[in-house]
Scaffold this motif. Sequence first.
Motif, PDB file in Angstrom:
ATOM      1  N   GLU A 129       0.681  -1.394   0.036  1.00  0.00           N
ATOM      2  CA  GLU A 129      -0.032   0.139  -0.007  1.00  0.00           C
ATOM      3  C   GLU A 129       1.243   1.299   0.097  1.00  0.00           C
ATOM      4  OE1 GLU A 129      -4.009  -0.324   2.265  1.00  0.00           O
ATOM      5  OE2 GLU A 129      -3.448  -1.321   3.491  1.00  0.00           O
ATOM      6  N   ILE A 139       1.515   2.754  -3.274  1.00  0.00           N
ATOM      7  CA  ILE A 139       0.280   3.710  -3.955  1.00  0.00           C
ATOM      8  C   ILE A 139       0.634   4.938  -4.893  1.00  0.00           C
ATOM      9  CG2 ILE A 139      -2.238   4.552  -3.933  1.00  0.00           C
ATOM     10  CD1 ILE A 139      -2.490   1.689  -2.341  1.00  0.00           C
ATOM     11  N   GLU A 153      -5.218   1.622  -5.512  1.00  0.00           N
ATOM     12  CA  GLU A 153      -5.689   0.283  -4.133  1.00  0.00           C
ATOM     13  C   GLU A 153      -6.365  -0.352  -4.586  1.00  0.00           C
ATOM     14  OE1 GLU A 153      -7.770   0.915   0.138  1.00  0.00           O
ATOM     15  OE2 GLU A 153      -7.299   2.506  -1.152  1.00  0.00           O
ATOM     16  N   ASN A 165      -3.438  -5.837  -1.440  1.00  0.00           N
ATOM     17  CA  ASN A 165      -4.363  -4.677  -1.428  1.00  0.00           C
ATOM     18  C   ASN A 165      -3.996  -4.154  -2.223  1.00  0.00           C
ATOM     19  OD1 ASN A 165      -5.409  -5.314   1.180  1.00  0.00           O
ATOM     20  ND2 ASN A 165      -3.252  -4.429   2.559  1.00  0.00           N
ATOM     21  N   ILE A 166      -3.088  -4.065  -3.689  1.00  0.00           N
ATOM     22  CA  ILE A 166      -3.084  -3.263  -4.420  1.00  0.00           C
ATOM     23  C   ILE A 166      -3.260  -3.852  -5.542  1.00  0.00           C
ATOM     24  CG2 ILE A 166      -1.718  -2.040  -3.246  1.00  0.00           C
ATOM     25  CD1 ILE A 166      -0.023  -4.126  -5.891  1.00  0.00           C
TER      26      ILE A 166
END
Length: 585
Positions: A14, A17, A80, A92-93
Amino acid sequence: MEFKRSHMCGELREENIGEEVVLMGWVAKKRNLGSLVFIDLRDKTGITQIVTREEDSENYKTVKDVASEYVLEVKGEVRERESKNPEIPTGNIEIVAEKINILDKAKTPPIYIKDDDDVSENLKLKYRYLDMRKQSVQKNLKLRSDIVRCMREYMYDNKFTEVETPFLTKPTPEGARDYLVPSRVNQGKFYALPQSPQLMKQLLMIGSLDRYFQIVKCFRDEDLRANRQPEFTQLDIELSFADQDDVIKVNEGLLKKLFDTFTDYDLQLPIPRMDYSEAMNSYGSDKPDLRYGYKINDISEIFKGSDFKVFTDNIKEGHSVRAINFTGQASNYSRKQLDKLTDFVKDYGLKGLSFIKFNSDNDINSSIKKFLTDDIINNLKEKLDIKDNDLVLIAADKNKTVLEGLGALRRKVAKDQNLYEKEYAFCWVVNFPMFEYSEEEDRYVSQHHPFTMPNEEDVDLLLTEPEKVRTQAYDIVINGDEMGGGSVRINNQELQEKVFKALKLSDEDIKQKFGFFIEALQYGTPPHAGLAYGLDRMVMLFAKTDNIKDIIAFPKTQSATCPLTQAPSIVDEKSLSELSIEVKE
């Protein structure tokens, strides 16, 4: 390649990002949802999801024909992920693709590249380069590399010098068949691939190297099993001006470093030592698994005057009656299951197996119940500390046979019933016999190798009672596996010749097999000792696998063949002729 890779596929999180990144790898999976195409891009570190939208016509067109195992490079922005995947570290990405290039296309793979496949082992080995793309194999190969690095660092920190010894060497008897290599230059003569660098590392001590180590390939032409391969790797160690305690201390430090680095287990030092005789008599093995109890007990005295002829005849012949009390296991074994255990021990030379189930004080079920007097039952209860629901298994035979059979039975019951009480259990086994009798050769042969130093108090027995001679040999045993073994070496020519004489080797044999080494002993040999670890077994321990093939890049099958390269293979007549070799049909 158009771009320069910025990250590996398993690295992004994350905190990345918003970054523009370049990934390269293989297509693990593709999902076409019409206006969206998702690609799981994989390399050795893991997987990252790539997203391409229909409005991005160029990339959408590129990925339209992409299939599993295509090699891609992807440039894009880390975003994300809307639908997160907690099963993977990068879940999560995702990468929104700005540019996708196909670096190479791939045919449909002949095996599934996933950890939970059910492909046959032979097919996996044939396509090992595909099989090793799995995360489980990558993880094991990385672990092996890390263990080797840790070992090397420890050796360097403790002032060992790394030295390579030759692969083309002289055949010497070390307990297994040699792999022989014909010499073209010296027609009719052969090299042998080393079973271990034993004599070479001793020569290094004579050469004043003081502390040597090597991570080395060794070769043995022997029958294979789950933890054995024809070529295997050792961490080989030798120290000058050292005794057994010195070697054990150095190696306990290494083991402590390895367990601190690769496990959460707190290895307590010093590791306990067990005499070879105790290991054999209590556990039926020179590599006892101490993660559980269930010792073997000699109950010959209890049955000495019984009416059970099988037991009394064995006792009269100098054999023994021995038993294991498997506490709390009576209710876990039916008569049919006990019959299967009887069949199991027959493979180890035992003719039969008797059982007694102590269901309660007044309820005993046994295959020999009519021979169990009150005195015998009471003596058994006291000797074996018997309680309700205990299962006692008994065998009678020659000491060696009954110990080996019950030792194997102990391991089987513990595994079948998951009786392990500890994650790891360690011990040094010491005071091995110097010799064991070979029926095939009708003489005593070395249990380890003929360069092992006998215990000082047993030297006078070498030529008169060789079966009583013990050695300064030691094995490190972890969870019932011999992880390494070594000994103090003979550094005196006269004592070495005495050992050869005890082995009934002729002067001609000694000169032909060991002449160069015997001569070297004449020029000032320091006291020295060493040890060798089975690196493959050590990696298996930390990888928590029971199959050596899982931790070797290109392993061979149980028949010592390589499905990938088709080795061993037939050699053309020209090559054989150059070596003056003729193959018989």
